[in-house]
Design a protein around this motif. Structure first.
Motif, mmCIF file in Angstrom:
data_model
loop_
_atom_site.group_PDB
_atom_site.id
_atom_site.type_symbol
_atom_site.label_atom_id
_atom_site.label_comp_id
_atom_site.label_asym_id
_atom_site.label_seq_id
_atom_site.Cartn_x
_atom_site.Cartn_y
_atom_site.Cartn_z
ATOM 1 N N UNK A 154 1.258 -11.773 -4.829
ATOM 2 C CA UNK A 154 -0.167 -11.468 -4.754
ATOM 3 C C UNK A 154 -0.510 -10.577 -3.561
ATOM 4 N N UNK A 155 0.197 -10.757 -2.464
ATOM 5 C CA UNK A 155 -0.135 -10.030 -1.233
ATOM 6 C C UNK A 155 0.290 -8.557 -1.288
ATOM 7 N N UNK A 156 1.428 -8.262 -1.866
ATOM 8 C CA UNK A 156 1.934 -6.889 -1.886
ATOM 9 C C UNK A 156 0.990 -5.952 -2.654
ATOM 10 N N UNK A 157 0.558 -6.265 -3.878
ATOM 11 C CA UNK A 157 -0.369 -5.368 -4.579
ATOM 12 C C UNK A 157 -1.709 -5.219 -3.843
ATOM 13 N N UNK A 158 -2.193 -6.292 -3.244
ATOM 14 C CA UNK A 158 -3.444 -6.213 -2.499
ATOM 15 C C UNK A 158 -3.291 -5.273 -1.299
ATOM 16 N N UNK A 159 -2.184 -5.352 -0.607
ATOM 17 C CA UNK A 159 -1.924 -4.496 0.538
ATOM 18 C C UNK A 159 -1.836 -3.036 0.114
ATOM 19 N N UNK A 160 -1.136 -2.766 -0.966
ATOM 20 C CA UNK A 160 -0.990 -1.396 -1.447
ATOM 21 C C UNK A 160 -2.331 -0.815 -1.908
ATOM 22 N N UNK A 161 -3.139 -1.626 -2.562
ATOM 23 C CA UNK A 161 -4.454 -1.169 -3.023
ATOM 24 C C UNK A 161 -5.356 -0.856 -1.840
ATOM 25 N N UNK A 162 -5.360 -1.690 -0.834
ATOM 26 C CA UNK A 162 -6.185 -1.455 0.354
ATOM 27 C C UNK A 162 -5.755 -0.179 1.065
ATOM 28 N N UNK A 163 -4.482 0.060 1.129
ATOM 29 C CA UNK A 163 -3.962 1.264 1.773
ATOM 30 C C UNK A 163 -4.374 2.526 1.008
ATOM 31 N N UNK A 164 -4.293 2.453 -0.310
ATOM 32 C CA UNK A 164 -4.683 3.581 -1.154
ATOM 33 C C UNK A 164 -6.179 3.876 -0.999
ATOM 34 N N UNK A 165 -6.977 2.841 -0.976
ATOM 35 C CA UNK A 165 -8.420 2.995 -0.840
ATOM 36 C C UNK A 165 -8.779 3.574 0.534
ATOM 37 N N UNK A 219 2.841 -16.064 -3.080
ATOM 38 C CA UNK A 219 2.113 -15.370 -2.012
ATOM 39 C C UNK A 219 2.566 -13.918 -1.914
ATOM 40 N N UNK A 220 3.867 -13.681 -1.980
ATOM 41 C CA UNK A 220 4.392 -12.324 -1.890
ATOM 42 C C UNK A 220 3.931 -11.500 -3.089
#
Length: 138
Positions: free
Chosen positions: A15-26, A12-13
């Motif tokens: 998968x969740x960390x890259x998704x969070x970083x990508x959303x923030x960048x976007x 979970x960690x």
């Protein structure tokens, strides 16, 4: 503790960390784009998402008028503006295209003059069809 009990939280960690970083960048990119589009004023030189350069003439809430050639004003959705262009970049692009096009145009003119001279000396066997308007009335 065994590896099996740590596997799910670790997965979970990871998968969740890259998704969070990508959303923030976007989100940051969208905010910067909105800031740019809201800061446009008359006289700004811009490039649209399709690569067309123009000068802002006027703007409304959701649209913007761009002068793309002298006397040619078009209306665009504000979201179509990709970036502001500095006057140095805008001046370099057309000058480069003109410099490259000038020798090619001169060569074509010279070719055309030679071809005209050749055509005048030799007769063509091509037949010319009558205009479509005359064909319909006959």
């Amino acid at each position: 503790m065994s590896f099996e009990s740590l596997f799910l939280p670790l997965l979970i960690v990871l998968l969740a960390v890259p998704m969070f970083l990508q959303a923030r960048k976007q989100k940051r990119a969208v905010q910067e784009q909105q800031k740019l589009q809201n800061s446009l004023t008359a006289g700004d030189r811009v490039m649209t998402t399709s690569g067309l350069f123009g000068t802002v003439v006027s703007s409304a809430d959701d649209s913007i008028d761009l002068e793309i050639a002298p006397g040619v004003v078009t209306t665009w959705v504000r979201a179509a503006v990709r970036e502001k262009v500095t006057t140095e970049e805008a001046a370099e692009a057309p000058a480069t295209e003109q410099d490259e096009a000038a020798p090619a145009a001169e060569a074509k003119e010279a070719e055309g003059e030679q071809k005209d001279a050749t055509d005048a000396t030799s007769e063509s066997s091509a037949q010319i069809a009558e205009p479509i308007e005359k064909q319909k009335t006959s």
